[in-house]
Design an enzyme around this catalytic site. Structure first.
Site, PDB file in Angstrom:
ATOM      1  CD  GLN A 593     -21.781  15.296 -16.467  1.00  0.00           C
ATOM      2  OE1 GLN A 593     -22.572  16.188 -16.717  1.00  0.00           O
ATOM      3  NE2 GLN A 593     -20.472  15.492 -16.525  1.00  0.00           N
ATOM      4  CD  GLU A 660     -28.817  21.058 -18.352  1.00  0.00           C
ATOM      5  OE1 GLU A 660     -29.048  22.261 -18.380  1.00  0.00           O
ATOM      6  OE2 GLU A 660     -29.177  20.273 -19.257  1.00  0.00           O
TER       7      GLU A 660
END
Ligand code: MOS
Length: 701
Positions: A593, A660
């Site tokens: 991620q 994110e």
């Protein structure tokens, strides 16, 4: 306590459970769902940016062998709700942006559907359109709230007076481009309307949330939610663009209702995705920083101008990260929107934080230069004691730790602060730093059920795995909470037949679904102890957040940039990020991620930009040949590290969202490194060679 199970569950570097199925090609994505006798849908798109359809000639399309139906505003079913005008497919003749769907063909094969769509004749009454975002427009307006629910403006103290009195100031305009989410798997749906009884709609849809998609579609069609099922075991990426259903899902459902009993498949083409699946608004950010000679901020302002579509407002919260990053007695953030004849903007990985940490983090670098201070030190000096604005204590805040750890790993102390002095052959070499942040979001609704099935524990929740790792990490959380080996836990997700789950958005998945799973495990253990009988079952739901605390993840990103002295070519051979994001559930999926986010940030820094032709309202580079995304050859060494962070307040796992934050701050770090390499301050993204080349004509030293 379940300490004995911990080595087996949370924190373990487990491979993806869905990996083998994906590698072998047996994982079915929405479009490939095995269904008998499926028909194919292909949309017809407007090729004007504003006006009205006056004539639709469908005769040639209908005459084609294999065409099943042609949907137009005259023939398509009336929707129960057209309040969301992005989703009000084929309900009127109006054209609000170029590429809007004005008709759609259903045929026996995808080839015939596409061919027939090209045969639909469309006449328009064209009206003047306006697609140009500028900060000096006289029709800019303040939205009531910015995404998801922040005030548009915040003011503390007197920024103007503080700027006038400041010993050192920076006041500059920074811009970010129009970005497209571009997941590898396109937006795709298979829809089947079973007319038996009162009728039942099944959607196999590539979505970040089966339950939110069901709720929206039920509203649009006026159906009870119990009469809609949404299934989505695998997603080939979403980055926010599958967080809310777009018009493609409504079209597939409309078509399924037009051919009851027959499934209909729709996959948007890459080019269609540039009009119909959301994108990130371009932003114009006026940033002001005022400081004393010691580098303490006395004024901080971010005034943002961005766009939305005329038919639906989306207000990106670009100024929001600056509300919490640094201490300053005088501060202001504002958002102004231009409503244009453009496709509807929406969520894209770290809406708000991603563009909103570009301008301010480059401005911090500019301030450091003017102060003659190290940019790491400047940031450390402006650490707030409590969250600015709210005055709440941070549940944990380790920005300084990330900056220090990153500086040590990156070799920052060896850096000569002067720009343009380091050369390697024909390349100028520079390094830069920027900070990252992302809030810890928790959605209000999610429930999990845990059941004993033979020798296994099964957790069910309608969660999503966008490629993020949910299939692998939710079992780790369940095993930890149950105190059993993770190999005995099976998780079932991606279906509205399982208990309700929130959208995989705002990096909230693990916090929200994980909390529900932990609650279910607690209830299960309380009811059945450690010897639960076969079929034993308990449920639990996510509770409200502990809002006494300000909860955010932080990070520091370091970049090395090379600028070619003759061509201005910019390469980034090295990125290094250090993040403080609570407890890491699985280092392997977490690293993926972080590194994925950083890669996307690098792509934003150097390559990505949607080029809108104002004459036609058309994004001319609407494919992978022209809209360049960082490819393997563009990406050098990327390292992601994290601090061990113990945060007892965020949730039962101690985890913060990580999907994110990796994209946040990367582009600023790259721009700062480019300045350090060649002395050119690039304030508008992407950093292409035409922006640095003019300055290279006067060579350094
Ligand atoms: Mo993410 S852009 O919040 O789906």
């Amino acid at each position: 306590m379940t300490t004995s199970s911990r080595p087996d569950a949370i924190g373990r570097d487990l491979p993806r459970r869905d990996g083998p199925a994906k590698v072998r090609g047996t994982a079915t994505y929405a479009f490939e769902t095995p269904l008998e006798n499926a028909a194919y849908l292909y949309p017809v798109q407007a090729d004007i940016a504003r006006g009205r359809v006056t004539e639709l000639d469908t005769s040639a399309a209908e005459a084609l062998d294999g065409v099943v139906a042609v949907l137009t505003p005259r023939t398509a079913e009336r929707l129960a709700s057209t309040e969301d005008r992005e989703l009000a497919a084929l309900q009127d003749d109006e054209v609000a942006f170029r590429g809007q769907v004005v008709a759609a063909v259903v045929a026996d094969t995808s080839e015939v559907a596409r061919h027939a769509a090209a045969l639909v004749g469309v006449d328009y009454e064209q009206r003047p359109h306006d697609v140009e975002l500028r900060a000096d427009r006289d029709d800019l307006y303040a939205p009531e709230r910015v995404n998801p629910d922040f005030p548009a403006d915040t003011v503390e103290g007197d920024v103007e007076a503080a700027m006038a009195a400041a010993e050192v100031t920076v006041e500059e305009t920074y811009t970010t481009a129009m970005y497209y989410n571009n997941p590898m798997e396109p937006h795709a749906t298979a829809a089947l309307w079973d007319p038996a009884g009162d009728g039942f709609l099944t959607l196999w849809d590539s979505t970040q949330g089966v339950h939110p998609t069901r709720a929206t579609l039920a509203t649009v069609f006026g159906l009870d939610e119990a009469r809609v099922r949404v299934v989505c075991p695998y997603v080939g990426g979403g980055f926010g663009s599958k967080g809310q259903p777009h018009v493609n899902v409504v079209l597939a459902a409309l078509a399924a209702r037009a051919v009851p009993g027959r499934p209909v498949r729709l996959a948007l083409t890459r080019q269609q995705m540039f009009c119909l699946a959301g994108y990130r608004t371009p932003t114009i950010q006026r940033c002001g920083l005022g400081a004393d000679r010691a580098g303490r901020l006395t004024a901080l302002s971010v005034d943002v101008v961005e766009q939305t579509s005329r038919i639906k407002e989306f207000a990106e919260q670009t100024g929001v990260p600056s509300r919490i990053m640094y201490a300053s007695p005088n501060r202001r953030t504002t958002h102004r929107l231009a409503a244009l004849d453009v496709p509807v903007p929406s969520w894209m990985r770290a809406p708000g934080e991603c563009p909103g940490m570009f301008g301010p983090e480059v401005a911090m670098d500019e301030l450091a230069v003017r102060l003659g201070m190290d940019p790491v030190e400047l940031r450390v000096r402006n650490e707030p004691d409590v969250e600015p604005g709210s005055g709440k204590p941070f549940s944990s805040r380790n920005l300084v730790g990330c900056l220090r750890e990153g500086a040590a790993r990156f070799g920052w102390s060896r850096r000569d602060p002067r720009p343009g002095v380091r050369r390697r052959g024909a390349w100028l070499v520079g390094t830069g730093v920027a900070a990252s942040t992302y809030p810890v979001h928790r959605m209000p609704q999610s429930t999990a059920t845990i059941r004993r099935e033979a020798d296994r524990y099964v957790a069910e929740i309608g969660a999503a795995d966008l490629g993020t790792g949910t299939w692998t990490t939710l079992p780790q959380i369940a095993a930890d909470a149950l105190g059993v080996p993770v190999s005995r836990v099976e998780v079932r997700i991606g279906d509205t037949d399982y208990p309700v789950a929130s959208v995989a958005g705002g990096s909230s998945g693990m916090t929200t679904w994980g909390s529900a799973v932990v609650e279910a495990a607690r209830a299960f253990r309380e009811r059945y102890g450690t010897e639960p009988p076969d079929g034993a079952e308990a449920s639990g739901s996510v509770g409200p957040p502990d809002d006494r605390w300000a909860m955010h993840a932080f990070g520091a990103q370091f970049a090395e940039a090379h600028v070619h002295t003759d061509t201005g070519e910019v390469r980034v051979p090295r990125l290094l990020g250090v993040f403080a994001a609570g407890r890491i559930i699985n280092p392997r999926t977490a690293r993926s991620q972080f590194v994925g986010g950083m890669t996307m940030g690098l792509s934003m820094a150097l390559h990505e930009t949607g080029v809108l032709d104002p004459r036609t309202g058309h994004v001319v580079n609407h494919d992978f040949a022209e809209y360049h995304i960082a490819a393997n050859a563009d990406v050098g060494e990327i390292e992601a590290h994290w601090l061990a962070e113990d945060d007892p307040h965020v949730n039962a796992m101690g985890s913060k969202g990580i999907g994110e934050i990796g994209i946040v701050g990367t582009a600023a770090a790259v721009s700062n490194a480019v300045w350090h390499a060649c002395g050119v301050r690039v304030r508008d993204l992407p950093i292409t060679l035409d922006k640095v080349l003019p300055a290279l004509e006067q060579p350094f030293g």
